[in-house]
Design a protein around this motif. Sequence first.
Motif, PDB file in Angstrom:
ATOM      1  N   GLU A  55     -26.355  47.782 -42.407  1.00 30.15           N
ATOM      2  CA  GLU A  55     -25.682  47.654 -41.113  1.00 30.15           C
ATOM      3  C   GLU A  55     -25.341  49.018 -40.519  1.00 30.15           C
ATOM      4  N   LEU A  56     -24.981  49.971 -41.357  1.00 33.87           N
ATOM      5  CA  LEU A  56     -24.581  51.296 -40.879  1.00 33.87           C
ATOM      6  C   LEU A  56     -25.759  52.252 -40.731  1.00 33.87           C
ATOM      7  N   ASN A  57     -26.922  51.875 -41.244  1.00 32.41           N
ATOM      8  CA  ASN A  57     -28.098  52.745 -41.223  1.00 32.41           C
ATOM      9  C   ASN A  57     -29.350  52.002 -40.761  1.00 32.41           C
ATOM     10  N   PRO A  58     -29.342  51.454 -39.545  1.00 31.64           N
ATOM     11  CA  PRO A  58     -30.483  50.656 -39.103  1.00 31.64           C
ATOM     12  C   PRO A  58     -31.799  51.432 -39.047  1.00 31.64           C
ATOM     13  N   SER A  59     -31.743  52.731 -38.807  1.00 32.47           N
ATOM     14  CA  SER A  59     -32.992  53.503 -38.769  1.00 32.47           C
ATOM     15  C   SER A  59     -33.637  53.564 -40.154  1.00 32.47           C
ATOM     16  N   LEU A  60     -32.818  53.576 -41.208  1.00 30.29           N
ATOM     17  CA  LEU A  60     -33.370  53.589 -42.569  1.00 30.29           C
ATOM     18  C   LEU A  60     -33.987  52.244 -42.930  1.00 30.29           C
ATOM     19  N   VAL A  61     -33.464  51.160 -42.340  1.00 26.12           N
ATOM     20  CA  VAL A  61     -34.003  49.824 -42.590  1.00 26.12           C
ATOM     21  C   VAL A  61     -35.462  49.772 -42.168  1.00 26.12           C
ATOM     22  N   SER A  62     -35.751  50.267 -40.982  1.00 21.06           N
ATOM     23  CA  SER A  62     -37.147  50.254 -40.527  1.00 21.06           C
ATOM     24  C   SER A  62     -37.977  51.299 -41.251  1.00 21.06           C
ATOM     25  N   HIS A  63     -37.402  52.459 -41.517  1.00 23.71           N
ATOM     26  CA  HIS A  63     -38.136  53.518 -42.215  1.00 23.71           C
ATOM     27  C   HIS A  63     -38.603  53.067 -43.604  1.00 23.71           C
ATOM     28  N   TYR A  64     -37.728  52.376 -44.338  1.00 24.62           N
ATOM     29  CA  TYR A  64     -38.048  51.929 -45.692  1.00 24.62           C
ATOM     30  C   TYR A  64     -38.569  50.491 -45.747  1.00 24.62           C
ATOM     31  N   ASN A  65     -38.751  49.877 -44.581  1.00 23.22           N
ATOM     32  CA  ASN A  65     -39.261  48.511 -44.498  1.00 23.22           C
ATOM     33  C   ASN A  65     -38.412  47.547 -45.340  1.00 23.22           C
ATOM     34  N   ILE A  66     -37.114  47.548 -45.085  1.00 28.54           N
ATOM     35  CA  ILE A  66     -36.167  46.705 -45.813  1.00 28.54           C
ATOM     36  C   ILE A  66     -36.218  45.295 -45.235  1.00 28.54           C
ATOM     37  N   THR A  67     -36.455  44.309 -46.102  1.00 30.23           N
ATOM     38  CA  THR A  67     -36.534  42.919 -45.654  1.00 30.23           C
ATOM     39  C   THR A  67     -35.520  42.010 -46.338  1.00 30.23           C
ATOM     40  N   ARG A  68     -34.810  42.517 -47.330  1.00 27.94           N
ATOM     41  CA  ARG A  68     -33.816  41.719 -48.064  1.00 27.94           C
ATOM     42  C   ARG A  68     -32.477  42.446 -48.025  1.00 27.94           C
ATOM     43  N   THR A  69     -31.399  41.746 -48.416  1.00 35.41           N
ATOM     44  CA  THR A  69     -30.080  42.380 -48.368  1.00 35.41           C
ATOM     45  C   THR A  69     -29.779  43.250 -49.577  1.00 35.41           C
ATOM     46  N   GLN A  70     -30.535  43.119 -50.644  1.00 31.80           N
ATOM     47  CA  GLN A  70     -30.397  44.003 -51.806  1.00 31.80           C
ATOM     48  C   GLN A  70     -31.782  44.579 -52.112  1.00 31.80           C
ATOM     49  N   ASN A  71     -31.887  45.894 -52.076  1.00 34.62           N
ATOM     50  CA  ASN A  71     -33.157  46.579 -52.344  1.00 34.62           C
ATOM     51  C   ASN A  71     -32.908  47.820 -53.166  1.00 34.62           C
ATOM     52  N   ILE A  72     -33.797  48.060 -54.102  1.00 37.49           N
ATOM     53  CA  ILE A  72     -33.806  49.312 -54.840  1.00 37.49           C
ATOM     54  C   ILE A  72     -35.191  49.918 -54.635  1.00 37.49           C
ATOM     55  N   ILE A  73     -35.222  51.164 -54.199  1.00 31.49           N
ATOM     56  CA  ILE A  73     -36.475  51.866 -53.973  1.00 31.49           C
ATOM     57  C   ILE A  73     -36.481  53.104 -54.860  1.00 31.49           C
ATOM     58  N   PHE A  74     -37.551  53.258 -55.620  1.00 31.17           N
ATOM     59  CA  PHE A  74     -37.712  54.402 -56.515  1.00 31.17           C
ATOM     60  C   PHE A  74     -38.725  55.354 -55.890  1.00 31.17           C
ATOM     61  N   LYS A  75     -38.353  56.624 -55.771  1.00 32.57           N
ATOM     62  CA  LYS A  75     -39.253  57.633 -55.210  1.00 32.57           C
ATOM     63  C   LYS A  75     -39.273  58.854 -56.121  1.00 32.57           C
ATOM     64  N   ASN A  76     -40.364  59.606 -56.022  1.00 31.93           N
ATOM     65  CA  ASN A  76     -40.382  60.872 -56.742  1.00 31.93           C
ATOM     66  C   ASN A  76     -39.792  61.963 -55.851  1.00 31.93           C
ATOM     67  N   GLU A  77     -39.750  63.179 -56.357  1.00 28.76           N
ATOM     68  CA  GLU A  77     -39.078  64.266 -55.634  1.00 28.76           C
ATOM     69  C   GLU A  77     -39.766  64.641 -54.331  1.00 28.76           C
ATOM     70  N   ILE A  78     -41.058  64.311 -54.182  1.00 31.47           N
ATOM     71  CA  ILE A  78     -41.745  64.642 -52.927  1.00 31.47           C
ATOM     72  C   ILE A  78     -41.740  63.471 -51.944  1.00 31.47           C
ATOM     73  N   GLY A  79     -41.110  62.359 -52.322  1.00 31.89           N
ATOM     74  CA  GLY A  79     -40.925  61.245 -51.406  1.00 31.89           C
ATOM     75  C   GLY A  79     -41.901  60.096 -51.535  1.00 31.89           C
ATOM     76  N   ASP A  80     -42.794  60.142 -52.516  1.00 32.32           N
ATOM     77  CA  ASP A  80     -43.723  59.030 -52.722  1.00 32.32           C
ATOM     78  C   ASP A  80     -42.978  57.839 -53.327  1.00 32.32           C
ATOM     79  N   GLU A  81     -43.169  56.650 -52.750  1.00 39.16           N
ATOM     80  CA  GLU A  81     -42.562  55.456 -53.323  1.00 39.16           C
ATOM     81  C   GLU A  81     -43.315  55.074 -54.586  1.00 39.16           C
TER      82      GLU A  81
END
Length: 91
Positions: free
Chosen positions: A38-64
């Motif tokens: 709710e407080l970060n709507p731009s991140l929702v679209s950037h990370y393609n968030i579709t559920r209310t609980q999400n965990i995303i793992f990335k490496n140091e260069i940003g690869d999912e």
Amino acid sequence: MILIFHAYSQFDALNVFINRQIHQADLEDSLLTSWSIELNPSLVSHYNITRTQNIIFKNEIGDELHRIEGPFSSSELEEALQIAKSKNKRK
């Protein structure tokens, strides 16, 4: 190092359970960042968030490397971290 992003809804009744699972999990040397959808709507679209609980793992260069969508237990979080680490070694 694995970067872990936890995206959640402020209004999700599971937040107490999920936060307990995160704190019980052995995240080794990973860096965890949590943010509200709710407080970060731009991140929702950037990370393609579709559920209310999400965990995303990335490496140091940003690869999912891996993602959990929906509720999870501490053991599922630990397993997902190991999957992310193994994918990171292949890159």
